[in-house]
Each structure stands twice: as structure tokens, then as C-alpha cells.
Scaffold this motif. Structure first.
Motif, PDB file in Angstrom:
ATOM      1  N   LYS A   1     -14.595  44.555  78.172  1.00  0.00           N
ATOM      2  CA  LYS A   1     -13.342  44.563  78.939  1.00  0.00           C
ATOM      3  C   LYS A   1     -12.344  45.550  78.333  1.00  0.00           C
ATOM      4  CE  LYS A   1     -13.631  39.912  80.911  1.00  0.00           C
ATOM      5  NZ  LYS A   1     -12.976  38.574  81.017  1.00  0.00           N
ATOM      6  N   ASP A   2     -12.257  45.555  76.997  1.00  0.00           N
ATOM      7  CA  ASP A   2     -11.386  46.528  76.340  1.00  0.00           C
ATOM      8  C   ASP A   2     -11.842  47.946  76.632  1.00  0.00           C
ATOM      9  OD1 ASP A   2      -9.582  44.799  75.241  1.00  0.00           O
ATOM     10  OD2 ASP A   2     -10.596  44.636  73.318  1.00  0.00           O
ATOM     11  N   TYR A   3     -13.135  48.160  76.639  1.00  0.00           N
ATOM     12  CA  TYR A   3     -13.690  49.477  76.929  1.00  0.00           C
ATOM     13  C   TYR A   3     -13.294  49.926  78.341  1.00  0.00           C
ATOM     14  CZ  TYR A   3     -17.241  53.010  77.998  1.00  0.00           C
ATOM     15  OH  TYR A   3     -17.887  54.161  78.390  1.00  0.00           O
ATOM     16  N   TYR A   4     -13.334  48.996  79.291  1.00  0.00           N
ATOM     17  CA  TYR A   4     -13.003  49.298  80.682  1.00  0.00           C
ATOM     18  C   TYR A   4     -11.530  49.707  80.795  1.00  0.00           C
ATOM     19  CZ  TYR A   4     -12.920  48.671  85.775  1.00  0.00           C
ATOM     20  OH  TYR A   4     -12.798  48.869  87.135  1.00  0.00           O
ATOM     21  N   VAL A   5     -10.633  48.955  80.132  1.00  0.00           N
ATOM     22  CA  VAL A   5      -9.208  49.290  80.148  1.00  0.00           C
ATOM     23  C   VAL A   5      -8.969  50.623  79.437  1.00  0.00           C
ATOM     24  CG1 VAL A   5      -6.892  48.574  79.458  1.00  0.00           C
ATOM     25  CG2 VAL A   5      -8.528  46.867  80.264  1.00  0.00           C
ATOM     26  N   ASN A   6      -9.684  50.846  78.337  1.00  0.00           N
ATOM     27  CA  ASN A   6      -9.510  52.092  77.586  1.00  0.00           C
ATOM     28  C   ASN A   6      -9.865  53.316  78.422  1.00  0.00           C
ATOM     29  OD1 ASN A   6      -8.567  50.922  75.232  1.00  0.00           O
ATOM     30  ND2 ASN A   6     -10.608  50.726  74.314  1.00  0.00           N
ATOM     31  N   LEU A   7     -10.913  53.203  79.231  1.00  0.00           N
ATOM     32  CA  LEU A   7     -11.281  54.318  80.097  1.00  0.00           C
ATOM     33  C   LEU A   7     -10.144  54.665  81.050  1.00  0.00           C
ATOM     34  CD1 LEU A   7     -14.983  53.492  81.092  1.00  0.00           C
ATOM     35  CD2 LEU A   7     -14.203  55.308  79.565  1.00  0.00           C
TER      36      LEU A   7
ATOM     37  N   GLU B   1       4.080  44.885  82.800  1.00  0.00           N
ATOM     38  CA  GLU B   1       3.785  43.454  82.812  1.00  0.00           C
ATOM     39  C   GLU B   1       2.573  43.091  81.966  1.00  0.00           C
ATOM     40  OE1 GLU B   1       3.399  42.516  86.921  1.00  0.00           O
ATOM     41  OE2 GLU B   1       5.567  42.472  87.290  1.00  0.00           O
ATOM     42  N   GLN B   2       1.673  44.015  81.744  1.00  0.00           N
ATOM     43  CA  GLN B   2       0.443  43.719  81.010  1.00  0.00           C
ATOM     44  C   GLN B   2       0.424  44.502  79.693  1.00  0.00           C
ATOM     45  OE1 GLN B   2      -3.096  44.182  83.396  1.00  0.00           O
ATOM     46  NE2 GLN B   2      -2.280  42.994  85.094  1.00  0.00           N
ATOM     47  N   THR B   3       0.428  43.750  78.600  1.00  0.00           N
ATOM     48  CA  THR B   3       0.429  44.368  77.273  1.00  0.00           C
ATOM     49  C   THR B   3      -0.806  45.228  77.059  1.00  0.00           C
ATOM     50  OG1 THR B   3       1.668  42.484  76.411  1.00  0.00           O
ATOM     51  CG2 THR B   3       0.588  43.907  74.801  1.00  0.00           C
ATOM     52  N   ALA B   4      -1.943  44.790  77.616  1.00  0.00           N
ATOM     53  CA  ALA B   4      -3.182  45.551  77.456  1.00  0.00           C
ATOM     54  C   ALA B   4      -3.045  46.956  78.024  1.00  0.00           C
ATOM     55  CB  ALA B   4      -4.341  44.817  78.138  1.00  0.00           C
ATOM     56  N   VAL B   5      -2.165  47.112  79.009  1.00  0.00           N
ATOM     57  CA  VAL B   5      -1.928  48.422  79.611  1.00  0.00           C
ATOM     58  C   VAL B   5      -0.858  49.185  78.836  1.00  0.00           C
ATOM     59  CG1 VAL B   5      -1.061  49.603  81.669  1.00  0.00           C
ATOM     60  CG2 VAL B   5      -2.690  47.713  81.910  1.00  0.00           C
ATOM     61  N   SER B   6       0.321  48.576  78.661  1.00  0.00           N
ATOM     62  CA  SER B   6       1.439  49.277  78.019  1.00  0.00           C
ATOM     63  C   SER B   6       1.131  49.668  76.580  1.00  0.00           C
ATOM     64  CB  SER B   6       2.697  48.417  78.062  1.00  0.00           C
ATOM     65  OG  SER B   6       2.503  47.195  77.386  1.00  0.00           O
ATOM     66  N   SER B   7       0.345  48.837  75.874  1.00  0.00           N
ATOM     67  CA  SER B   7       0.037  49.140  74.477  1.00  0.00           C
ATOM     68  C   SER B   7      -0.884  50.337  74.329  1.00  0.00           C
ATOM     69  CB  SER B   7      -0.598  47.922  73.802  1.00  0.00           C
ATOM     70  OG  SER B   7      -1.856  47.610  74.384  1.00  0.00           O
ATOM     71  N   ARG B   8      -1.534  50.745  75.408  1.00  0.00           N
ATOM     72  CA  ARG B   8      -2.458  51.868  75.358  1.00  0.00           C
ATOM     73  C   ARG B   8      -1.833  53.166  75.862  1.00  0.00           C
ATOM     74  NH1 ARG B   8      -5.636  47.332  75.811  1.00  0.00           N
ATOM     75  NH2 ARG B   8      -7.692  47.400  74.799  1.00  0.00           N
TER      76      ARG B   8
ATOM     77  N   GLY C   1       5.248  55.354  75.489  1.00  0.00           N
ATOM     78  CA  GLY C   1       5.535  53.930  75.356  1.00  0.00           C
ATOM     79  C   GLY C   1       6.914  53.628  74.816  1.00  0.00           C
ATOM     80  N   LYS C   2       7.396  54.435  73.872  1.00  0.00           N
ATOM     81  CA  LYS C   2       8.696  54.152  73.270  1.00  0.00           C
ATOM     82  C   LYS C   2       9.847  54.465  74.229  1.00  0.00           C
ATOM     83  CE  LYS C   2       9.152  58.664  70.936  1.00  0.00           C
ATOM     84  NZ  LYS C   2       9.228  59.317  69.610  1.00  0.00           N
ATOM     85  N   SER C   3       9.573  55.207  75.293  1.00  0.00           N
ATOM     86  CA  SER C   3      10.608  55.527  76.289  1.00  0.00           C
ATOM     87  C   SER C   3      10.419  54.754  77.589  1.00  0.00           C
ATOM     88  CB  SER C   3      10.601  57.031  76.593  1.00  0.00           C
ATOM     89  OG  SER C   3      10.814  57.793  75.426  1.00  0.00           O
ATOM     90  N   LEU C   4       9.454  53.850  77.613  1.00  0.00           N
ATOM     91  CA  LEU C   4       9.123  53.137  78.846  1.00  0.00           C
ATOM     92  C   LEU C   4      10.249  52.187  79.238  1.00  0.00           C
ATOM     93  CD1 LEU C   4       6.792  52.711  80.903  1.00  0.00           C
ATOM     94  CD2 LEU C   4       6.038  50.804  79.481  1.00  0.00           C
ATOM     95  N   ARG C   5      10.654  52.255  80.479  1.00  0.00           N
ATOM     96  CA  ARG C   5      11.659  51.315  80.979  1.00  0.00           C
ATOM     97  C   ARG C   5      11.278  50.872  82.391  1.00  0.00           C
ATOM     98  NH1 ARG C   5      17.030  54.925  81.169  1.00  0.00           N
ATOM     99  NH2 ARG C   5      16.303  55.341  79.038  1.00  0.00           N
ATOM    100  N   ARG C   6      11.605  49.644  82.702  1.00  0.00           N
ATOM    101  CA  ARG C   6      11.254  49.100  84.007  1.00  0.00           C
ATOM    102  C   ARG C   6      12.468  49.134  84.930  1.00  0.00           C
ATOM    103  NH1 ARG C   6       8.766  43.089  85.405  1.00  0.00           N
ATOM    104  NH2 ARG C   6       8.647  43.400  87.653  1.00  0.00           N
ATOM    105  N   SER C   7      12.263  49.623  86.131  1.00  0.00           N
ATOM    106  CA  SER C   7      13.314  49.601  87.150  1.00  0.00           C
ATOM    107  C   SER C   7      13.091  48.394  88.052  1.00  0.00           C
ATOM    108  CB  SER C   7      13.288  50.884  87.986  1.00  0.00           C
ATOM    109  OG  SER C   7      13.559  52.013  87.174  1.00  0.00           O
ATOM    110  N   ARG C   8      14.154  47.633  88.276  1.00  0.00           N
ATOM    111  CA  ARG C   8      14.023  46.425  89.101  1.00  0.00           C
ATOM    112  C   ARG C   8      13.850  46.751  90.574  1.00  0.00           C
ATOM    113  NH1 ARG C   8      19.379  43.855  86.655  1.00  0.00           N
ATOM    114  NH2 ARG C   8      19.864  46.085  86.844  1.00  0.00           N
ATOM    115  N   ASN C   9      14.295  47.935  90.968  1.00  0.00           N
ATOM    116  CA  ASN C   9      14.143  48.365  92.356  1.00  0.00           C
ATOM    117  C   ASN C   9      14.163  49.882  92.383  1.00  0.00           C
ATOM    118  OD1 ASN C   9      17.028  49.181  92.448  1.00  0.00           O
ATOM    119  ND2 ASN C   9      17.365  46.959  92.398  1.00  0.00           N
ATOM    120  N   PHE C  10      13.899  50.447  93.551  1.00  0.00           N
ATOM    121  CA  PHE C  10      13.818  51.903  93.612  1.00  0.00           C
ATOM    122  C   PHE C  10      15.173  52.562  93.386  1.00  0.00           C
ATOM    123  CE2 PHE C  10      14.211  55.897  95.938  1.00  0.00           C
ATOM    124  CZ  PHE C  10      13.332  56.656  95.192  1.00  0.00           C
ATOM    125  N   GLY C  11      16.253  51.932  93.877  1.00  0.00           N
ATOM    126  CA  GLY C  11      17.572  52.516  93.686  1.00  0.00           C
ATOM    127  C   GLY C  11      17.902  52.716  92.220  1.00  0.00           C
ATOM    128  N   GLU C  12      17.521  51.747  91.383  1.00  0.00           N
ATOM    129  CA  GLU C  12      17.757  51.855  89.946  1.00  0.00           C
ATOM    130  C   GLU C  12      16.942  53.004  89.353  1.00  0.00           C
ATOM    131  OE1 GLU C  12      16.470  49.002  86.396  1.00  0.00           O
ATOM    132  OE2 GLU C  12      18.036  48.106  87.645  1.00  0.00           O
TER     133      GLU C  12
END
Length: 227
Positions: free
Chosen positions: A151-157, A188-195, A201-212
Motif C-alpha cells: 500500500k505504501d508502494y502504491y501511494v509512493n508511485l 486531509e490524508q497524512t499519507a499524501v501530504s507527508s510525501r 509541504g512547508k508552504s501547503l495551505r488549505r483554502s476553505r472555498n475557491f474565493g479564499e
């Protein structure tokens, strides 16, 4: 995409997970586009995009990629002229395609990179299934048994492909670009963001909506000093 192209200078590169998906989107947004990735027309989303930027699509044939890329670069250079109506170009590319593997989208060639979704490989691919099954067997036969790494291999790809695509932009210390990751799983998924690559990653920010998101993008480009 229309809105972000309106506020982004230079070039915009949009990555889809496959050629089939890219072609499906192009049909939905207004059937058009001549052979080998020429400008796309007709009414609809693509026509509205063309009012801001020239539009190109990565061709399936690798022999046509250089020609389309040259047209894309020419549109961006023309967009720097005050008397030109359009502000550059947008090119629709494919994860795993020629444009994702070694093409330099530094400086105005890539002021915005958009990654649509998560490009997981086809789980029904026979070679991939066999490789993952082999990992499962090896883990089960170990003494003591180990958790399967398949499963980790699949996400890594998937994430290797993401990092490779977004890494086409920001090619030197004075370069700049914005990156839009269009999938809630990126935060939302650490398995994704951590890779994600550390510089992303250090600049990643989530927008609550498109306007933001749009507001952040406008402020980002306004914060760049004029040359």
C-alpha cells in the motif's frame, strides 16, 4: 481555472492523470482542438479561456511535443507586449507524459502549476498487481511476519509523479510560481501530504472555498516585485 488564469501572468501548466481523462475534459469544455495540440476553439469553457490566454494540449505523439511547446513559449513571449490582448498561455499536460518528465517550465513558462486530483496508477495493471502481490507474499513469509509494504508502494508511485510534475516550475533561486493541488486529500490524508517534497509541504495551505484560494493567488502575484 478561468478565474485563476485571469490573475496569473505568463504560463499556466495543468496536469491531468491520463491522456484519456484530459481528452474527456476537453470534450466536456467544448469540443475542439486541431491535430497535434493546436489551439482549441468553439464555445464553452475553452473559448472563455482563450479570451485570456492561448490554449494548448499536450499531444500523444512525442514527436509533436517540441512543436507544441515552442508555440506555447511563443504565446507567453507575445503576452509580455502591452499591446497584446492575451496575457500568456495555458497548456494541458499529462502525468507521465513528455511534459512531466524533464521539460523546464521555469520563469514565465510556469507561473502557475495546477495538479488535478491524485494520479494513482491503474490498480488493474497486470505488472503492478504482480509486483504488489509479490511484496505481500514476501512480508507474510518473513519471520516474524511484517506488515505489507504494497500500500505504501502504491501511494509512493502516485506522490513521486506529483512531485515530478510540480517540480517542473521554480527552477532557480529568483524564480517563483504558485501551485494548486486540486484534491482535498492533499491536506486531509497524512499519507499524501507527508510525501510532498519538503519545499512544497512547508508552504501547503488549505483554502476553505475557491474565493479564499483566488484571493490568496491574487495577493501572491501582487507581492512579487516588478522586474
Amino acid at each position: 481555472l478561468i478565474n485563476v488564469c485571469n490573475v496569473t501572468p505568463g504560463g499556466v501548466v495543468v496536469f491531468f492523470s491520463s491522456f484519456n481523462y484530459c481528452e474527456e475534459v476537453m470534450r466536456a469544455w467544448g469540443r475542439g482542438g486541431g491535430p497535434h495540440g493546436s489551439n482549441v476553439g468553439n464555445d464553452g469553457v475553452l473559448e472563455r479561456l482563450k479570451r485570456t490566454k492561448d490554449v494548448y494540449v499536450e499531444p500523444r505523439s512525442a514527436t509533436d511535443v517540441e512543436r507544441v511547446l515552442a508555440m506555447y513559449a511563443t504565446s507567453i513571449e507575445k503576452g509580455k507586449c502591452p499591446e497584446v490582448r492575451l496575457s500568456g498561455a495555458v497548456i494541458f499536460a499529462v502525468v507521465g507524459g513528455k511534459l512531466a518528465e524533464g521539460i523546464n517550465f521555469g520563469d514565465d513558462m510556469g507561473r502557475l502549476v495546477v495538479m488535478v486530483g491524485l494520479p494513482y496508477p491503474n490498480p488493474q495493471d497486470p505488472e503492478l498487481r504482480e509486483r504488489m502481490s509479490f511484496m505481500d507474499r514476501q512480508a507474510a513469509e518473513a519471520v516474524p511476519p511484517r506488515p505489507s509494504p504494497s500500500k505504501d508502494y502504491y501511494v509512493n508511485l502516485c506522490m513521486k509523479a506529483v512531485n515530478q510534475c510540480v517540480g517542473r516550475a521554480i527552477r532557480h533561486i529568483n524564480d517563483y510560481a504558485a501551485i494548486l493541488l486540486l484534491d482535498s486529500r492533499y491536506v486531509e490524508q497524512t499519507a499524501v501530504s507527508s510525501r510532498l517534497s519538503n519545499w512544497i509541504g512547508k508552504s501547503l495551505r488549505r483554502s476553505r472555498n475557491f474565493g479564499e484560494c483566488q484571493g490568496s493567488l491574487v495577493r501572491f502575484f501582487k507581492s512579487i516585485p516588478s522586474p
